[in-house]
Design a protein around this motif. Structure first.
Motif, PDB file in Angstrom:
ATOM      1  N   GLN A  59       2.198   5.032  17.061  1.00 32.39           N
ATOM      2  CA  GLN A  59       2.646   3.841  17.784  1.00 32.39           C
ATOM      3  C   GLN A  59       1.792   2.680  17.303  1.00 32.39           C
ATOM      4  O   GLN A  59       0.669   2.874  16.864  1.00 32.39           O
ATOM      5  CB  GLN A  59       2.468   4.055  19.295  1.00 32.39           C
ATOM      6  N   GLY A  60       2.315   1.483  17.343  1.00 33.77           N
ATOM      7  CA  GLY A  60       1.505   0.312  17.042  1.00 33.77           C
ATOM      8  C   GLY A  60       1.791  -0.298  15.682  1.00 33.77           C
ATOM      9  O   GLY A  60       2.882  -0.157  15.137  1.00 33.77           O
ATOM     10  N   ASP A  61       0.773  -0.960  15.127  1.00 36.77           N
ATOM     11  CA  ASP A  61       0.893  -1.750  13.910  1.00 36.77           C
ATOM     12  C   ASP A  61       0.819  -0.909  12.627  1.00 36.77           C
ATOM     13  O   ASP A  61       0.073  -1.240  11.700  1.00 36.77           O
ATOM     14  CB  ASP A  61      -0.204  -2.813  13.875  1.00 36.77           C
ATOM     15  N   VAL A  62       1.579   0.127  12.577  1.00 36.26           N
ATOM     16  CA  VAL A  62       1.557   1.046  11.433  1.00 36.26           C
ATOM     17  C   VAL A  62       2.023   0.340  10.170  1.00 36.26           C
ATOM     18  O   VAL A  62       1.337   0.345   9.135  1.00 36.26           O
ATOM     19  CB  VAL A  62       2.425   2.296  11.719  1.00 36.26           C
ATOM     20  N   ARG A  63       3.185  -0.280  10.219  1.00 36.09           N
ATOM     21  CA  ARG A  63       3.760  -0.926   9.032  1.00 36.09           C
ATOM     22  C   ARG A  63       2.831  -1.997   8.478  1.00 36.09           C
ATOM     23  O   ARG A  63       2.606  -2.079   7.273  1.00 36.09           O
ATOM     24  CB  ARG A  63       5.126  -1.531   9.358  1.00 36.09           C
ATOM     25  N   GLU A  64       2.242  -2.802   9.364  1.00 32.54           N
ATOM     26  CA  GLU A  64       1.359  -3.874   8.919  1.00 32.54           C
ATOM     27  C   GLU A  64       0.155  -3.331   8.151  1.00 32.54           C
ATOM     28  O   GLU A  64      -0.260  -3.906   7.142  1.00 32.54           O
ATOM     29  CB  GLU A  64       0.892  -4.706  10.119  1.00 32.54           C
ATOM     30  N   HIS A  65      -0.384  -2.220   8.605  1.00 33.74           N
ATOM     31  CA  HIS A  65      -1.528  -1.627   7.906  1.00 33.74           C
ATOM     32  C   HIS A  65      -1.113  -1.009   6.581  1.00 33.74           C
ATOM     33  O   HIS A  65      -1.839  -1.121   5.583  1.00 33.74           O
ATOM     34  CB  HIS A  65      -2.232  -0.601   8.796  1.00 33.74           C
ATOM     35  N   LEU A  66       0.050  -0.377   6.536  1.00 28.22           N
ATOM     36  CA  LEU A  66       0.541   0.178   5.271  1.00 28.22           C
ATOM     37  C   LEU A  66       0.764  -0.926   4.246  1.00 28.22           C
ATOM     38  O   LEU A  66       0.428  -0.772   3.064  1.00 28.22           O
ATOM     39  CB  LEU A  66       1.830   0.976   5.498  1.00 28.22           C
ATOM     40  N   VAL A  67       1.321  -2.052   4.673  1.00 27.21           N
ATOM     41  CA  VAL A  67       1.553  -3.187   3.780  1.00 27.21           C
ATOM     42  C   VAL A  67       0.222  -3.736   3.257  1.00 27.21           C
ATOM     43  O   VAL A  67       0.071  -4.013   2.062  1.00 27.21           O
ATOM     44  CB  VAL A  67       2.381  -4.281   4.492  1.00 27.21           C
ATOM     45  N   ALA A  68      -0.766  -3.903   4.151  1.00 26.59           N
ATOM     46  CA  ALA A  68      -2.074  -4.424   3.743  1.00 26.59           C
ATOM     47  C   ALA A  68      -2.770  -3.480   2.763  1.00 26.59           C
ATOM     48  O   ALA A  68      -3.363  -3.925   1.775  1.00 26.59           O
ATOM     49  CB  ALA A  68      -2.953  -4.664   4.962  1.00 26.59           C
ATOM     50  N   LEU A  69      -2.688  -2.184   3.011  1.00 27.48           N
ATOM     51  CA  LEU A  69      -3.299  -1.216   2.094  1.00 27.48           C
ATOM     52  C   LEU A  69      -2.615  -1.245   0.726  1.00 27.48           C
ATOM     53  O   LEU A  69      -3.283  -1.217  -0.315  1.00 27.48           O
ATOM     54  CB  LEU A  69      -3.253   0.194   2.699  1.00 27.48           C
ATOM     55  N   ALA A  70      -1.295  -1.329   0.718  1.00 26.91           N
ATOM     56  CA  ALA A  70      -0.559  -1.407  -0.545  1.00 26.91           C
ATOM     57  C   ALA A  70      -0.940  -2.675  -1.307  1.00 26.91           C
ATOM     58  O   ALA A  70      -1.131  -2.642  -2.530  1.00 26.91           O
ATOM     59  CB  ALA A  70       0.947  -1.360  -0.289  1.00 26.91           C
ATOM     60  N   ALA A  71      -1.076  -3.797  -0.601  1.00 24.87           N
ATOM     61  CA  ALA A  71      -1.458  -5.057  -1.241  1.00 24.87           C
ATOM     62  C   ALA A  71      -2.854  -4.968  -1.855  1.00 24.87           C
ATOM     63  O   ALA A  71      -3.149  -5.628  -2.846  1.00 24.87           O
ATOM     64  CB  ALA A  71      -1.396  -6.197  -0.231  1.00 24.87           C
ATOM     65  N   ALA A  72      -3.712  -4.127  -1.271  1.00 20.86           N
ATOM     66  CA  ALA A  72      -5.064  -3.925  -1.799  1.00 20.86           C
ATOM     67  C   ALA A  72      -5.105  -2.869  -2.899  1.00 20.86           C
ATOM     68  O   ALA A  72      -6.159  -2.582  -3.449  1.00 20.86           O
ATOM     69  CB  ALA A  72      -6.005  -3.530  -0.664  1.00 20.86           C
ATOM     70  N   GLY A  73      -3.944  -2.278  -3.206  1.00 22.13           N
ATOM     71  CA  GLY A  73      -3.868  -1.275  -4.268  1.00 22.13           C
ATOM     72  C   GLY A  73      -4.252   0.121  -3.840  1.00 22.13           C
ATOM     73  O   GLY A  73      -4.485   0.990  -4.679  1.00 22.13           O
ATOM     74  N   ALA A  74      -4.314   0.372  -2.539  1.00 18.28           N
ATOM     75  CA  ALA A  74      -4.706   1.695  -2.037  1.00 18.28           C
ATOM     76  C   ALA A  74      -3.473   2.554  -1.787  1.00 18.28           C
ATOM     77  O   ALA A  74      -2.547   2.115  -1.106  1.00 18.28           O
ATOM     78  CB  ALA A  74      -5.493   1.558  -0.743  1.00 18.28           C
ATOM     79  N   PRO A  75      -3.452   3.776  -2.328  1.00 14.95           N
ATOM     80  CA  PRO A  75      -2.370   4.699  -1.965  1.00 14.95           C
ATOM     81  C   PRO A  75      -2.479   5.019  -0.470  1.00 14.95           C
ATOM     82  O   PRO A  75      -3.545   5.388   0.010  1.00 14.95           O
ATOM     83  CB  PRO A  75      -2.644   5.950  -2.795  1.00 14.95           C
ATOM     84  N   ALA A  76      -1.388   4.814   0.264  1.00 17.03           N
ATOM     85  CA  ALA A  76      -1.430   5.001   1.712  1.00 17.03           C
ATOM     86  C   ALA A  76      -0.218   5.784   2.167  1.00 17.03           C
ATOM     87  O   ALA A  76       0.840   5.751   1.530  1.00 17.03           O
ATOM     88  CB  ALA A  76      -1.480   3.644   2.414  1.00 17.03           C
ATOM     89  N   ARG A  77      -0.386   6.479   3.272  1.00 15.49           N
ATOM     90  CA  ARG A  77       0.725   7.242   3.845  1.00 15.49           C
ATOM     91  C   ARG A  77       0.574   7.340   5.351  1.00 15.49           C
ATOM     92  O   ARG A  77      -0.507   7.217   5.895  1.00 15.49           O
ATOM     93  CB  ARG A  77       0.813   8.623   3.230  1.00 15.49           C
ATOM     94  N   GLU A  78       1.698   7.568   6.000  1.00 16.62           N
ATOM     95  CA  GLU A  78       1.714   7.755   7.447  1.00 16.62           C
ATOM     96  C   GLU A  78       1.166   9.140   7.799  1.00 16.62           C
ATOM     97  O   GLU A  78       1.393  10.101   7.065  1.00 16.62           O
ATOM     98  CB  GLU A  78       3.134   7.626   7.977  1.00 16.62           C
ATOM     99  N   VAL A  79       0.467   9.207   8.924  1.00 16.22           N
ATOM    100  CA  VAL A  79      -0.083  10.471   9.427  1.00 16.22           C
ATOM    101  C   VAL A  79       0.370  10.645  10.872  1.00 16.22           C
ATOM    102  O   VAL A  79       0.106   9.791  11.710  1.00 16.22           O
ATOM    103  CB  VAL A  79      -1.631  10.478   9.354  1.00 16.22           C
ATOM    104  N   ARG A  80       1.077  11.755  11.107  1.00 15.06           N
ATOM    105  CA  ARG A  80       1.501  12.097  12.468  1.00 15.06           C
ATOM    106  C   ARG A  80       1.095  13.516  12.858  1.00 15.06           C
ATOM    107  O   ARG A  80       1.005  13.826  14.023  1.00 15.06           O
ATOM    108  CB  ARG A  80       3.031  11.996  12.586  1.00 15.06           C
ATOM    109  N   ARG A  81       0.913  14.361  11.887  1.00 13.51           N
ATOM    110  CA  ARG A  81       0.684  15.784  12.147  1.00 13.51           C
ATOM    111  C   ARG A  81      -0.602  16.260  11.463  1.00 13.51           C
ATOM    112  O   ARG A  81      -1.067  15.658  10.503  1.00 13.51           O
ATOM    113  CB  ARG A  81       1.866  16.593  11.632  1.00 13.51           C
ATOM    114  N   PRO A  82      -1.170  17.355  11.948  1.00 16.29           N
ATOM    115  CA  PRO A  82      -2.422  17.856  11.377  1.00 16.29           C
ATOM    116  C   PRO A  82      -2.357  18.091   9.873  1.00 16.29           C
ATOM    117  O   PRO A  82      -3.319  17.791   9.158  1.00 16.29           O
ATOM    118  CB  PRO A  82      -2.651  19.171  12.132  1.00 16.29           C
ATOM    119  N   GLU A  83      -1.224  18.602   9.376  1.00 11.48           N
ATOM    120  CA  GLU A  83      -1.147  18.865   7.930  1.00 11.48           C
ATOM    121  C   GLU A  83      -1.161  17.569   7.118  1.00 11.48           C
ATOM    122  O   GLU A  83      -1.670  17.541   5.996  1.00 11.48           O
ATOM    123  CB  GLU A  83       0.078  19.725   7.584  1.00 11.48           C
TER     124      GLU A  83
END
Length: 175
Positions: free
Chosen positions: A13-37
Motif C-alpha cells: 500500500q502507499g507510494d510504491v509507484r513513485e519509489h519505483l520511478v525514482a529508483l529507475a531514474a537513478a539507474g537502480a534495478p527495482a522490483r515490487e515486494v509482496r511475498r517472502p520469496e
C-alpha cells in the motif's frame, strides 16, 4: 543475486509507484515486494509512505512481516519514508489497535505528528550528509522522531523534531 544490487519496494500500500520511478531514474534495478520469496531476492528495500497501520496489517496477511523483521535484523539495507519510518521504529508512541512495526531502528516516533491531512505541507529540509542544498520534503500526516538510541543519528531536525534518521545501514525520513 547479481553484481548490481536489486532494490525492492514493499508493495502492499502507499507510494510504491513513485519509489519505483525514482529508483529507475537513478539507474537502480527495482522490483515490487509482496511475498517472502520476493523479499529473499532483493539486496535492499524501500518501505514507502502510505498508511502505516494498513501496511503492517497487510504485511501480516501476506506473510512477509516476520521474514522482513529477520532480514532487517540481519542487516538488509532499508530506507523508510513517512509510513516506512513508522514501520522501522522500534517503538511508536501512539500506535493504532493491532499495529505492528518491523523495527530495526532504535527510535521512538509519533504518528501524524505534524497534524491531519489538511495540515500537510512542503518544506526545504537541510539533511546532514546530503550535498547540494536542502531537499524538498513533502509532509503528509507525517511522523516525527521523539528520540533515538545510541546506534542512530538524527540527520535533520527542523523546529527541534527529528525528520531524518540514519542507523548503520538504514535511513528513515518523515517525508
Amino acid at each position: 543475486m547479481s553484481d548490481t544490487p536489486v532494490i525492492g519496494v514493499l508493495a502492499l500500500q502507499g507510494d510504491v509507484r513513485e519509489h519505483l520511478v525514482a529508483l529507475a531514474a537513478a539507474g537502480a534495478p527495482a522490483r515490487e515486494v509482496r511475498r517472502p520469496e520476493e523479499l529473499a531476492e532483493v539486496d535492499g528495500l524501500v518501505l514507502p509512505g502510505g498508511e502505516s497501520t494498513t501496511i503492517s496489517k497487510l504485511a501480516v496477511l501476506f506473510g512477509v512481516l516476520e521474514p522482513l523483521r529477520a532480514r532487517v535484523r540481519d542487516g538488509l539495507p532499508v530506507y523508510g519514508t513517512c509510513a516506512g519510518m513508522i514501520l522501522l521504529a522500534d517503538k511508536i508512541l501512539d500506535p493504532r489497535s493491532g499495529q505492528e512495526t518491523v523495527g530495526g531502528i532504535d527510535m521512538i516516533v509519533r504518528r501524524n505528528a505534524f497534524g491531519r491531512q489538511t495540515e500537510s505541507f512542503e518544506a526545504a529540509v537541510d539533511v546532514r550528509g546530503v550535498g547540494g542544498g536542502p531537499v524538498e520534503g513533502v509532509f503528509i500526516r507525517a511522523p516525527w522522531v521523539e528520540s533515538v538510541g545510541a546506534a542512530a543519528a538524527v540527520l535533520a531536525e527542523p523546529d527541534g523534531h527529528g525528520v531524518a534518521v540514519r542507523p548503520g545501514n538504514g535511513l528513515a525520513t518523515s517525508f
